[in-house]
Structures are given as structure tokens and as C-alpha cells.
Scaffold this motif. Sequence first.
Motif, mmCIF file in Angstrom:
data_model
loop_
_atom_site.group_PDB
_atom_site.id
_atom_site.type_symbol
_atom_site.label_atom_id
_atom_site.label_comp_id
_atom_site.label_asym_id
_atom_site.label_seq_id
_atom_site.Cartn_x
_atom_site.Cartn_y
_atom_site.Cartn_z
ATOM 1 N N ARG A 220 6.059 1.736 -7.438
ATOM 2 C CA ARG A 220 7.513 1.656 -7.409
ATOM 3 C C ARG A 220 8.022 1.938 -6.012
ATOM 4 O O ARG A 220 7.311 2.529 -5.182
ATOM 5 C CB ARG A 220 8.116 2.665 -8.394
ATOM 6 C CG ARG A 220 7.859 4.123 -8.049
ATOM 7 C CD ARG A 220 8.422 5.033 -9.117
ATOM 8 N NE ARG A 220 7.737 4.862 -10.385
ATOM 9 C CZ ARG A 220 8.200 5.315 -11.534
ATOM 10 N NH1 ARG A 220 9.343 5.958 -11.571
ATOM 11 N NH2 ARG A 220 7.519 5.137 -12.645
ATOM 12 N N ASP A 221 9.246 1.494 -5.758
ATOM 13 C CA ASP A 221 9.924 1.875 -4.524
ATOM 14 C C ASP A 221 11.243 2.521 -4.925
ATOM 15 O O ASP A 221 11.381 3.028 -6.032
ATOM 16 C CB ASP A 221 10.115 0.668 -3.595
ATOM 17 C CG ASP A 221 10.942 -0.445 -4.241
ATOM 18 O OD1 ASP A 221 11.564 -0.187 -5.290
ATOM 19 O OD2 ASP A 221 10.972 -1.557 -3.691
ATOM 20 N N GLY A 222 12.209 2.501 -4.047
ATOM 21 C CA GLY A 222 13.450 3.186 -4.357
ATOM 22 C C GLY A 222 14.303 2.496 -5.400
ATOM 23 O O GLY A 222 15.203 3.123 -5.980
ATOM 24 N N GLU A 223 14.054 1.197 -5.699
ATOM 25 C CA GLU A 223 14.905 0.454 -6.623
ATOM 26 C C GLU A 223 14.146 -0.167 -7.792
ATOM 27 O O GLU A 223 14.684 -0.243 -8.901
ATOM 28 C CB GLU A 223 15.634 -0.670 -5.870
ATOM 29 C CG GLU A 223 16.549 -0.182 -4.759
ATOM 30 C CD GLU A 223 17.257 -1.331 -4.069
ATOM 31 O OE1 GLU A 223 17.318 -2.425 -4.670
ATOM 32 O OE2 GLU A 223 17.734 -1.148 -2.942
ATOM 33 N N PHE A 224 12.912 -0.616 -7.568
ATOM 34 C CA PHE A 224 12.195 -1.359 -8.593
ATOM 35 C C PHE A 224 10.847 -0.705 -8.885
ATOM 36 O O PHE A 224 10.325 0.080 -8.092
ATOM 37 C CB PHE A 224 11.975 -2.808 -8.159
ATOM 38 C CG PHE A 224 13.260 -3.568 -7.930
ATOM 39 C CD1 PHE A 224 13.933 -4.143 -8.996
ATOM 40 C CD2 PHE A 224 13.808 -3.691 -6.657
ATOM 41 C CE1 PHE A 224 15.113 -4.838 -8.802
ATOM 42 C CE2 PHE A 224 14.987 -4.375 -6.448
ATOM 43 C CZ PHE A 224 15.649 -4.946 -7.531
ATOM 44 N N VAL A 225 10.283 -1.080 -10.046
ATOM 45 C CA VAL A 225 8.976 -0.577 -10.447
ATOM 46 C C VAL A 225 8.149 -1.741 -10.974
ATOM 47 O O VAL A 225 8.683 -2.665 -11.616
ATOM 48 C CB VAL A 225 9.113 0.531 -11.523
ATOM 49 C CG1 VAL A 225 9.830 0.007 -12.760
ATOM 50 C CG2 VAL A 225 7.754 1.092 -11.901
ATOM 51 N N GLU A 226 6.867 -1.732 -10.684
ATOM 52 C CA GLU A 226 5.969 -2.791 -11.117
ATOM 53 C C GLU A 226 5.665 -2.659 -12.613
ATOM 54 O O GLU A 226 5.440 -1.551 -13.111
ATOM 55 C CB GLU A 226 4.666 -2.723 -10.313
ATOM 56 C CG GLU A 226 3.640 -3.766 -10.694
ATOM 57 C CD GLU A 226 2.339 -3.582 -9.938
ATOM 58 O OE1 GLU A 226 1.474 -4.479 -10.039
ATOM 59 O OE2 GLU A 226 2.182 -2.544 -9.269
ATOM 60 N N VAL A 227 5.651 -3.792 -13.324
ATOM 61 C CA VAL A 227 5.326 -3.820 -14.751
ATOM 62 C C VAL A 227 3.921 -4.393 -14.903
ATOM 63 O O VAL A 227 3.672 -5.553 -14.561
ATOM 64 C CB VAL A 227 6.334 -4.672 -15.544
ATOM 65 C CG1 VAL A 227 5.935 -4.727 -17.016
ATOM 66 C CG2 VAL A 227 7.730 -4.100 -15.406
ATOM 67 N N LEU A 228 3.008 -3.572 -15.418
ATOM 68 C CA LEU A 228 1.633 -4.012 -15.609
ATOM 69 C C LEU A 228 1.419 -4.646 -16.979
ATOM 70 O O LEU A 228 0.555 -5.502 -17.136
ATOM 71 C CB LEU A 228 0.679 -2.821 -15.430
ATOM 72 C CG LEU A 228 0.729 -2.113 -14.076
ATOM 73 C CD1 LEU A 228 -0.206 -0.912 -14.072
ATOM 74 C CD2 LEU A 228 0.369 -3.074 -12.959
#
Length: 433
Positions: A356-364
Motif C-alpha cells: 500500500r501507499d498513502g492512498e491505495f492498497v494492492e488487492v491480491l
Amino acid sequence: MRATSLLAAVVAVTLAGSAGYFWGKQQVPVAEKVAAPAERKILYYRNPMGLPDTSPVPKVDGMGMDYVPVYADEATTPGTVVLSPDKVQKLGVVTEAVALRPLASSLRSTAVIEVDERRQQLIAPRFEGWVRQLHVNATGQAVRRGQPLLEVYSPELESALREYQLAQESGLADLAASTRQRLRNWEISDDDLAHLAHGMANRVLRSPIDGVVLEKRALNGARFAAGEVLYRIADLSSVWVQAEVAEQDQGSLRVGQSAKVSLDAYPGEVFSGRVGFISPVLNAQTRTVQVRVELPNPHGRLRPAMYAKVELATGQAAPVLGIPLSAVLDSGVRQLALVQVAEGRFEPRAVRLGRRDGEFVEVLDGLAEGEQVVTKANFLLDAESGLRAALGNATLAPASASESGERDVEHRSTSPTKPASSGSEHAEHQHAQ
């Protein structure tokens, strides 16, 4: 004439009967091929305004509006929220598509500046004695290597010195050697020994490094024991920046990666350093791993205990399937997202997350590209639907339609022929329609 008319009538009746037989014989198989429309099974009737109220039979609400039938083929998975367009607008529900997007190629964290432990020195004599005079008498004072710190007197040191002198004068080489070794263990150099030989056992203790006095315990006239710390001196030309990185982000860390440090005390300035150490132990309370950035500090502007912000370059900028952080509902056991499966219909979906970063997160796992997830008012929907009661039933893959319908019927405990026991029971089993 009458005979002719009667004959014509008989012929007409006969032809009509034959035609009827003919057409009826042809139509029978056609009628058999046309299947009667299947009747949709009604599970219950829901409130037309989306209130948590259902009925097993048709009814109207207080405003005279008919309750809306809910059919078996419309059965929803546990926790699904069904809202009217007016209610969706009132709640301010906002959705965003699951899409491939590049995550920021850096990690950000808060940090604290600390003293480099390798650049500290303690002034702790290995013999006992008294402080005769202080040359450095203030905490925070800058000192240079070899600068006198204080002068001490030690009867124990004086006794060993006299023993060494007598052994030398008497030719007792073994005794002189052992006494000299004891003086070396007390860090008495040859220069100190030559100086002590011409007077009392008053020894000057000097700073071993360039630095700043961080701690001073020595007082004029005070007695000290062997090993007691009188000064703590640190070289602040280089400092440590101790950052805390979240557990899920530690896979992006590596020793040697570049880091940028900024401080509120110096707006607009960025200090560059590198990661020198990553803790092998995770903090069980904060679920973070400590990362140490080594930072040059030639002018002493970076002071220990100052707060800082650290940005670590991860070098991973490839697009990944991601959703906004605001779309994630964390139950403490798993993470979920509310997916809009139809107009006014929202389904909880368990997801497995990555970087993740400050705005988005990865969906596995758990979501597909193009699906719409709720990014605003999701907590209101959570409360509206009693979603927390259904979290244990949410799975990574949605159930089949038949299984979903069976669970829905069992969960609501209502049917067209069996009325619910009370309004509270309906409210418990109905998920905020």
C-alpha cells in the motif's frame, strides 16, 4: 326449395365438424409444446422505503405504499445491503472501480532522531577516588579530543604508584612488571606514569573523542567508585533516524536503500541517508518493524529526540490491482470491501491485501478488475446492514445462487406461509433493505 336448404345445412354442419376435428387434431401437439410460464417464488415482502421490516404476506406501510416482493432468485448473500435510491443518496454512498494502478514507489513513516550508539564514550575511572577539579562542568558543552575534563585524586592509585617505584629501585623486576600491568589495566599510560612519578597521584581525565557532553555526574569534591560513570560524551557528526514501518510493508525493505528525511524544523529541506539496519524483531504492541537510517550531521542541526518524516525508496512501480484505502473495512480478523453488485445492492467481500501507499492498497484476492467498491459511507452501510454479524460468513469467493438463497431463507427465518414471530426478529435477520 326446403329440401335443398336442408341439404345445404347438413353439408355445412358436416364440413364445420370436419374442420373442427381437423384443426383440433393439429393444434393439440402445438399446445403441448408451449410451456406454461414458471411462477417465481416469493420469499417475503420488504418495506418499500428500505426500513428493516418485512412481512410474509402482502401489506402496505403507514403511507399506503405496497410492500415490495422479494423473490427466491433475488436472494442475497449474508450481509448484503439493499437500499432504495433515496437512501443511497442520503447516505452519500460513493463507489470507485477496482483498477490497475501504480502504487507509489516509496514508503513513508514517522521517525525520531537518536544518537549513534557507536559514537558514544563513557568516562568511568577503573579506580576509586575523589574529584579535585572540574574543567568541563556543564551538560551540552562541546569538547575536543584530548581536552581535560576533570582532575581526580586516588589513594589506591597512589599506593600502586609507590609500589611500582620501590620495586624498580630495589631491582624486583617481577614485582615491578606486575604492578605496571595493574596500572595499565587502570588505563595509566606511560605519559601519565611519568607525570605521577613527580608528584601526588592526581590524574587528569581527558575526552577520548570530539563531541558533546550528554550527561555529567561529576561534582567538585564528590567521591566516586570504580566504574562509576562521570561523563557521557557523544559524537553527533552522524545520527540515527529510527523509523517504524508497518508489518505489511516490511517486504519492501532492504539494507542500503536510499532514504529522504524531512523535519518540521527545517521546512523545504530534505536530508539524504541510507538504511543501515532493519530490526530482526517485530514490535508486538505496534505491529511495526524498526528501520534505522544513518544520516550525516556535520553542522549539528539534527538534534536527538527531534521528530522527522522518512521516505524510503522501494523501487516497485509496476501497476497492480488496487482499491482506495478508504474502501477497506477491517474487522480485526480479516479485511472486507463493500461491492456494488447491482443498483442499490451492496455485498461484503473478503479481500486479501498486499502493498500500500498513502492512498491505495494492492488487492491480491477477492475482487476483480472493474468491480465497483464503496469508498465513502461504507461505515454507514456497515451500521445500516448489521454487517458485523455477517462477517464470519463472508468468504473470498461468493456462494452460488442456490446456496445463497438457502442461507438467506434460513437467516431471515421467514416465508410466504410462516409469519415472523416479531418485528425485532425481522430487524435482526433483515440486512438494512
